[in-house]
Motif scaffolding. Structure first.
Motif, PDB file in Angstrom:
ATOM      1  N   ASP A 143       0.794  -1.235   0.000  1.00  0.00           N
ATOM      2  CA  ASP A 143       0.000   0.000   0.000  1.00  0.00           C
ATOM      3  C   ASP A 143       0.822   1.278   0.000  1.00  0.00           C
ATOM      4  O   ASP A 143       0.484   2.224  -0.697  1.00  0.00           O
ATOM      5  CB  ASP A 143      -0.980   0.020   1.181  1.00  0.00           C
ATOM      6  CG  ASP A 143      -2.016  -1.077   1.076  1.00  0.00           C
ATOM      7  OD1 ASP A 143      -2.792  -1.045   0.111  1.00  0.00           O
ATOM      8  OD2 ASP A 143      -2.034  -1.970   1.926  1.00  0.00           O
ATOM      9  N   LEU A 144       1.874   1.338   0.788  1.00  0.00           N
ATOM     10  CA  LEU A 144       2.677   2.552   0.899  1.00  0.00           C
ATOM     11  C   LEU A 144       3.880   2.525  -0.043  1.00  0.00           C
ATOM     12  O   LEU A 144       4.453   1.469  -0.312  1.00  0.00           O
ATOM     13  CB  LEU A 144       3.190   2.724   2.333  1.00  0.00           C
ATOM     14  CG  LEU A 144       2.147   2.907   3.432  1.00  0.00           C
ATOM     15  CD1 LEU A 144       2.833   2.928   4.792  1.00  0.00           C
ATOM     16  CD2 LEU A 144       1.337   4.178   3.225  1.00  0.00           C
ATOM     17  N   TYR A 145       4.289   3.711  -0.482  1.00  0.00           N
ATOM     18  CA  TYR A 145       5.500   3.846  -1.296  1.00  0.00           C
ATOM     19  C   TYR A 145       6.712   3.332  -0.533  1.00  0.00           C
ATOM     20  O   TYR A 145       7.497   2.533  -1.046  1.00  0.00           O
ATOM     21  CB  TYR A 145       5.697   5.318  -1.670  1.00  0.00           C
ATOM     22  CG  TYR A 145       7.048   5.637  -2.272  1.00  0.00           C
ATOM     23  CD1 TYR A 145       7.237   5.582  -3.659  1.00  0.00           C
ATOM     24  CD2 TYR A 145       8.129   6.004  -1.468  1.00  0.00           C
ATOM     25  CE1 TYR A 145       8.475   5.876  -4.211  1.00  0.00           C
ATOM     26  CE2 TYR A 145       9.368   6.289  -2.023  1.00  0.00           C
ATOM     27  CZ  TYR A 145       9.540   6.223  -3.386  1.00  0.00           C
ATOM     28  OH  TYR A 145      10.766   6.496  -3.937  1.00  0.00           O
ATOM     29  N   SER A 146       6.868   3.769   0.711  1.00  0.00           N
ATOM     30  CA  SER A 146       8.054   3.413   1.482  1.00  0.00           C
ATOM     31  C   SER A 146       8.150   1.906   1.720  1.00  0.00           C
ATOM     32  O   SER A 146       9.224   1.309   1.597  1.00  0.00           O
ATOM     33  CB  SER A 146       8.064   4.152   2.821  1.00  0.00           C
ATOM     34  OG  SER A 146       6.902   3.850   3.575  1.00  0.00           O
ATOM     35  N   SER A 147       7.033   1.275   2.034  1.00  0.00           N
ATOM     36  CA  SER A 147       7.040  -0.169   2.280  1.00  0.00           C
ATOM     37  C   SER A 147       7.318  -0.942   0.994  1.00  0.00           C
ATOM     38  O   SER A 147       8.069  -1.923   0.994  1.00  0.00           O
ATOM     39  CB  SER A 147       5.698  -0.606   2.873  1.00  0.00           C
ATOM     40  OG  SER A 147       5.484  -0.021   4.132  1.00  0.00           O
ATOM     41  N   THR A 148       6.717  -0.499  -0.105  1.00  0.00           N
ATOM     42  CA  THR A 148       6.942  -1.171  -1.388  1.00  0.00           C
ATOM     43  C   THR A 148       8.396  -1.059  -1.802  1.00  0.00           C
ATOM     44  O   THR A 148       9.000  -2.039  -2.282  1.00  0.00           O
ATOM     45  CB  THR A 148       6.032  -0.581  -2.476  1.00  0.00           C
ATOM     46  OG1 THR A 148       4.663  -0.673  -2.053  1.00  0.00           O
ATOM     47  CG2 THR A 148       6.201  -1.321  -3.792  1.00  0.00           C
ATOM     48  N   MET A 149       8.995   0.114  -1.603  1.00  0.00           N
ATOM     49  CA  MET A 149      10.395   0.310  -1.968  1.00  0.00           C
ATOM     50  C   MET A 149      11.339  -0.503  -1.087  1.00  0.00           C
ATOM     51  O   MET A 149      12.447  -0.846  -1.502  1.00  0.00           O
ATOM     52  CB  MET A 149      10.757   1.791  -1.903  1.00  0.00           C
ATOM     53  CG  MET A 149      10.245   2.586  -3.088  1.00  0.00           C
ATOM     54  SD  MET A 149      10.884   2.019  -4.697  1.00  0.00           S
ATOM     55  CE  MET A 149      12.553   2.647  -4.633  1.00  0.00           C
ATOM     56  N   HIS A 150      10.910  -0.820   0.128  1.00  0.00           N
ATOM     57  CA  HIS A 150      11.734  -1.665   0.990  1.00  0.00           C
ATOM     58  C   HIS A 150      11.619  -3.131   0.581  1.00  0.00           C
ATOM     59  O   HIS A 150      12.630  -3.855   0.542  1.00  0.00           O
ATOM     60  CB  HIS A 150      11.299  -1.523   2.454  1.00  0.00           C
ATOM     61  CG  HIS A 150      11.972  -2.497   3.368  1.00  0.00           C
ATOM     62  ND1 HIS A 150      13.269  -2.337   3.800  1.00  0.00           N
ATOM     63  CD2 HIS A 150      11.536  -3.673   3.912  1.00  0.00           C
ATOM     64  CE1 HIS A 150      13.617  -3.350   4.581  1.00  0.00           C
ATOM     65  NE2 HIS A 150      12.579  -4.182   4.661  1.00  0.00           N
TER      66      HIS A 150
END
Length: 246
Positions: free
Chosen positions: A168-175
């Motif tokens: 859902d989040l940009y930051s989580s997806t990028m991690h």
């Protein structure tokens, strides 16, 4: 194997709703009758069908590696993936990852989207277990409970054949995405629980629609120098995305 499990606890427009919507269309009215309001954590039937066919492809073609779901929430997609594995005799394992406390505090890189807050999408582990009980599945995945920074990459399998990424989040997806991608075998399939590209499919105005724009921002950045391309899959009030590892 059959895929009727996708209909359990999912929802789709009923016969009367489809008839009314057809009438509204014939009268050129821009209104629609929708199923009961969308409940966070419950995947619709279109998304479940997408999960079933993509996961079963990797099993049918014996793509090396285990199956993972990053962001499993209440287990509505997890039961479909487990059903695929229950008919497999190759010894593959299924791993799920979630805090079971909802989303983390959005990072500054997520603020531009302004969609989610800490705790959104919360679904306790008991709800996940209950979903499997209702589905009547004996098999259970390996559950990795915690924030993604705690469990990924530390608890990922060495090789992955199918990955459902629903962060859902940009930051989580990028991690998550770089770590999962690095472990995917050739021919493995990666699927995104929400992937919205308005140039391909617009869902604004559909009751219950949502877009998670940070996911597409993250995937666009990640795949900018990769040979793979993320394609859109229709999922009624939202859309999924997927790619095949080259």
């Amino acid at each position: 194997m059959d895929n009727t499990i996708v209909t359990r606890t999912a929802r789709s427009p009923g016969r009367q709703q489809r008839m009314l919507n057809g009438l509204f269309t014939s009268l050129h009215l821009k209104v629609r009758v929708a199923p009961p309001p969308y409940a966070w954590g419950f995947g619709n039937i279109e998304s479940r069908v997408n999960v079933f066919h993509l996961a079963s492809q990797t099993v049918a073609y014996a793509v090396p590696g285990d199956l993972v779901e990053v962001g499993c929430a209440g287990g509505e997609s997890s039961v479909v993936i487990q059903r695929v594995l229950d008919g497999d005799a190759t010894g593959k394992h299924f791993h799920v990852y979630d805090s079971f406390e909802g989303l983390p505090e959005p990072a500054p890189t997520d603020a531009v989207d302004g969609v989610y807050q800490r705790g959104d999408m919360a679904s306790p582990l008991e709800r996940f277990d209950a979903c499997f009980d209702r589905a009547g599945l004996a098999g259970r995945p390996h559950i990795h409970r915690g924030w993604f920074e705690q469990t990924i990459p530390a608890e990922l399998p060495e090789r992955i054949s199918f990955a459902m990424i629903d962060c859902d989040l940009y930051s989580s997806t990028m991690h998550v995405l770089p770590e999962v991608y690095a472990r995917m075998s050739r021919g493995a399939i990666g699927m995104f629980g929400v992937y919205y590209d308005p140039q391909v499919y617009r869902c604004e105005g559909i009751p219950g629609s949502y877009a998670s724009p940070g996911v597409k921002r993250a995937t666009d950045e990640f795949f900018a120098d990769k040979p793979e391309h993320v394609s859109v899959l229709y999922a009624n009030e939202y859309s999924n995305g997927y790619f095949r590892k080259l």
